[in-house]
Design a protein around this motif. Structure first.
Motif, mmCIF file in Angstrom:
data_model
loop_
_atom_site.group_PDB
_atom_site.id
_atom_site.type_symbol
_atom_site.label_atom_id
_atom_site.label_comp_id
_atom_site.label_asym_id
_atom_site.label_seq_id
_atom_site.Cartn_x
_atom_site.Cartn_y
_atom_site.Cartn_z
ATOM 1 N N ILE A 165 0.826 -1.216 0.000
ATOM 2 C CA ILE A 165 0.000 0.000 0.000
ATOM 3 C C ILE A 165 0.857 1.262 0.000
ATOM 4 O O ILE A 165 0.349 2.349 0.293
ATOM 5 N N THR A 166 2.139 1.114 -0.327
ATOM 6 C CA THR A 166 3.041 2.268 -0.279
ATOM 7 C C THR A 166 2.504 3.439 -1.089
ATOM 8 O O THR A 166 2.500 4.584 -0.623
ATOM 9 N N GLU A 167 2.018 3.166 -2.286
ATOM 10 C CA GLU A 167 1.578 4.253 -3.173
ATOM 11 C C GLU A 167 0.290 4.907 -2.712
ATOM 12 O O GLU A 167 -0.035 6.031 -3.138
ATOM 13 N N VAL A 168 -0.468 4.234 -1.842
ATOM 14 C CA VAL A 168 -1.728 4.805 -1.353
ATOM 15 C C VAL A 168 -1.688 5.045 0.159
ATOM 16 O O VAL A 168 -2.724 5.270 0.783
ATOM 17 N N PHE A 169 -0.479 5.019 0.725
ATOM 18 C CA PHE A 169 -0.377 5.202 2.179
ATOM 19 C C PHE A 169 -0.974 6.532 2.624
ATOM 20 O O PHE A 169 -1.668 6.597 3.645
ATOM 21 N N GLU A 170 -0.719 7.608 1.897
ATOM 22 C CA GLU A 170 -1.249 8.914 2.285
ATOM 23 C C GLU A 170 -2.763 8.947 2.189
ATOM 24 O O GLU A 170 -3.429 9.641 2.967
ATOM 25 N N THR A 171 -3.325 8.199 1.248
ATOM 26 C CA THR A 171 -4.783 8.095 1.169
ATOM 27 C C THR A 171 -5.332 7.377 2.387
ATOM 28 O O THR A 171 -6.329 7.803 2.984
ATOM 29 N N LYS A 172 -4.696 6.283 2.767
ATOM 30 C CA LYS A 172 -5.098 5.559 3.980
ATOM 31 C C LYS A 172 -5.005 6.470 5.201
ATOM 32 O O LYS A 172 -5.923 6.505 6.042
ATOM 33 N N ALA A 173 -3.922 7.226 5.309
ATOM 34 C CA ALA A 173 -3.747 8.141 6.437
ATOM 35 C C ALA A 173 -4.826 9.222 6.442
ATOM 36 O O ALA A 173 -5.366 9.584 7.492
ATOM 37 N N ALA A 174 -5.171 9.730 5.264
ATOM 38 C CA ALA A 174 -6.209 10.754 5.167
ATOM 39 C C ALA A 174 -7.566 10.208 5.600
ATOM 40 O O ALA A 174 -8.345 10.904 6.273
ATOM 41 N N MET A 198 -0.912 3.304 13.258
ATOM 42 C CA MET A 198 -1.188 2.671 11.970
ATOM 43 C C MET A 198 0.073 2.555 11.127
ATOM 44 O O MET A 198 0.350 1.514 10.521
ATOM 45 N N SER A 199 0.857 3.630 11.105
ATOM 46 C CA SER A 199 2.065 3.652 10.291
ATOM 47 C C SER A 199 3.078 2.614 10.752
ATOM 48 O O SER A 199 3.736 1.960 9.926
ATOM 49 N N THR A 200 3.202 2.441 12.058
ATOM 50 C CA THR A 200 4.146 1.466 12.596
ATOM 51 C C THR A 200 3.786 0.053 12.154
ATOM 52 O O THR A 200 4.645 -0.728 11.735
ATOM 53 N N VAL A 201 2.493 -0.279 12.227
ATOM 54 C CA VAL A 201 2.051 -1.619 11.838
ATOM 55 C C VAL A 201 2.217 -1.829 10.332
ATOM 56 O O VAL A 201 2.721 -2.870 9.889
ATOM 57 N N ILE A 209 7.702 -7.979 3.098
ATOM 58 C CA ILE A 209 7.742 -8.198 1.639
ATOM 59 C C ILE A 209 8.643 -7.191 0.939
ATOM 60 O O ILE A 209 8.612 -7.070 -0.285
ATOM 61 N N GLY A 210 9.425 -6.449 1.720
ATOM 62 C CA GLY A 210 10.411 -5.561 1.129
ATOM 63 C C GLY A 210 9.878 -4.268 0.557
ATOM 64 O O GLY A 210 10.446 -3.723 -0.393
ATOM 65 N N VAL A 211 8.781 -3.757 1.140
ATOM 66 C CA VAL A 211 8.228 -2.472 0.712
ATOM 67 C C VAL A 211 8.051 -1.586 1.938
ATOM 68 O O VAL A 211 8.204 -2.038 3.074
ATOM 69 N N ARG A 212 7.684 -0.328 1.716
ATOM 70 C CA ARG A 212 7.582 0.603 2.847
ATOM 71 C C ARG A 212 6.346 0.342 3.702
ATOM 72 O O ARG A 212 6.416 0.395 4.931
ATOM 73 N N HIS A 213 5.221 0.069 3.057
ATOM 74 C CA HIS A 213 3.974 -0.119 3.804
ATOM 75 C C HIS A 213 3.153 -1.233 3.153
ATOM 76 O O HIS A 213 3.062 -1.302 1.922
ATOM 77 N N ALA A 214 2.547 -2.066 3.990
ATOM 78 C CA ALA A 214 1.707 -3.148 3.478
ATOM 79 C C ALA A 214 0.594 -3.453 4.466
ATOM 80 O O ALA A 214 0.643 -3.062 5.644
ATOM 81 N N GLU A 215 -0.418 -4.159 3.979
ATOM 82 C CA GLU A 215 -1.482 -4.707 4.819
ATOM 83 C C GLU A 215 -1.503 -6.212 4.650
ATOM 84 O O GLU A 215 -1.171 -6.729 3.580
ATOM 85 N N ALA A 216 -1.887 -6.917 5.705
ATOM 86 C CA ALA A 216 -1.786 -8.378 5.730
ATOM 87 C C ALA A 216 -3.170 -9.021 5.835
ATOM 88 O O ALA A 216 -4.055 -8.512 6.534
ATOM 89 N N PHE A 217 -3.311 -10.174 5.170
ATOM 90 C CA PHE A 217 -4.597 -10.864 5.126
ATOM 91 C C PHE A 217 -4.409 -12.383 5.104
ATOM 92 O O PHE A 217 -3.323 -12.894 4.824
ATOM 93 N N ARG A 218 -5.506 -13.084 5.381
ATOM 94 C CA ARG A 218 -5.616 -14.523 5.147
ATOM 95 C C ARG A 218 -6.940 -14.787 4.454
ATOM 96 O O ARG A 218 -7.921 -14.099 4.706
ATOM 97 N N SER A 219 -6.989 -15.795 3.625
ATOM 98 C CA SER A 219 -8.265 -16.254 3.095
ATOM 99 C C SER A 219 -8.944 -17.124 4.147
ATOM 100 O O SER A 219 -8.272 -17.850 4.891
ATOM 101 N N LEU A 220 -10.258 -17.034 4.220
ATOM 102 C CA LEU A 220 -11.007 -17.847 5.166
ATOM 103 C C LEU A 220 -10.843 -19.321 4.803
ATOM 104 O O LEU A 220 -11.213 -19.738 3.710
#
Length: 234
Positions: A165-174, A198-201, A209-220
């Protein structure tokens, strides 16, 4: 694709999958945010009615940043229970969004509202397709694929997939900053810097995964499995 994120409280979705929703929206997908409770205990100075009205306005503002629809169920904060009326309300709300993909809270998250909200949403994923369960909105024709969102603070969660989500991090923050009342409440009660938390997590998940910001998930991991990580936005 139609995407539905189901959060227990105003701000949960922004914290846990706001960047992913921003990426879906930027690619032209239809995004809906569904909030189960009204946040009506989130103030040390306002009445329950006053803070609930403010938090709804803040949720609307946050959703509007990415052009998402908002479904507001309005249950009391801290007192969400899995009973028949609540399950029926979830079924109707999910049908109204008609999602291909659904994001929900995990069963190991710290907050009872989170756990119950996720449980109801997971339990409704098949029921939304059953014609003889009658609600205002017509039954869906297919079972949505369900992604489990990260636990708050990334505690006790083993990711299966990540979204950069690096490219949309500022959108998430907004989006998160729209929730000014919760920001003030958390700072007053716990000395917590909302956006920094939020930024720390997201930074920690990004390191995996070697990027500045990401979000993590699992499939049910439950029958039937109707999709997989390939449905997440690149």
């Amino acid at each position: 694709m139609r995407v539905l994120a189901v959060g227990a409280h105003p701000d949960d979705v922004e914290l846990l999958c706001g960047g992913t929703l921003a990426k879906y929206a930027a690619k032209g997908n239809k995004v809906t945010i569904m909030i189960a409770t009204n946040g009506n205990v989130g103030s040390e100075i306002l009445s329950s009615e006053e803070i609930a009205a403010i938090r709804k306005q803040e949720a609307e503002q946050a959703a509007s940043i990415i052009g998402a629809d908002l479904i507001w169920l309005g249950y009391d904060d801290e007192f969400l229970f899995h009973d028949r009326p609540t399950r029926m309300a979830f079924i109707n709300a999910i049908r109204s969004a008609n999602p291909d993909v659904m994001f929900v809270h995990g069963e190991q998250d710290y907050h009872p509202d989170h756990r119950i909200c996720g449980e109801i949403a997971r339990d409704c994923r098949i029921l939304v397709t059953v014609p003889l369960i009658i609600t205002e909105h017509k039954h869906m024709l297919k079972i949505p694929h369900v992604f489990i969102m990260d636990n708050l603070g990334a505690i006790g969660f083993e990711p299966e997939a990540y979204v950069d989500i690096t490219e949309v991090f500022e959108t998430k923050a907004a989006m998160l900053k729209c929730h000014k009342s919760q920001d003030s409440y958390l700072e007053h009660m716990y000395g917590m810097d909302y956006v920094q938390f939020m930024s720390t997590v997201s930074s920690m998940r990004g390191q995996a995964i070697g990027v500045r910001h990401a979000e993590a998930f699992r499939s049910l991991p439950m029958y039937p499995v109707s999709g997989g990580p390939h449905l997440l936005p690149i």
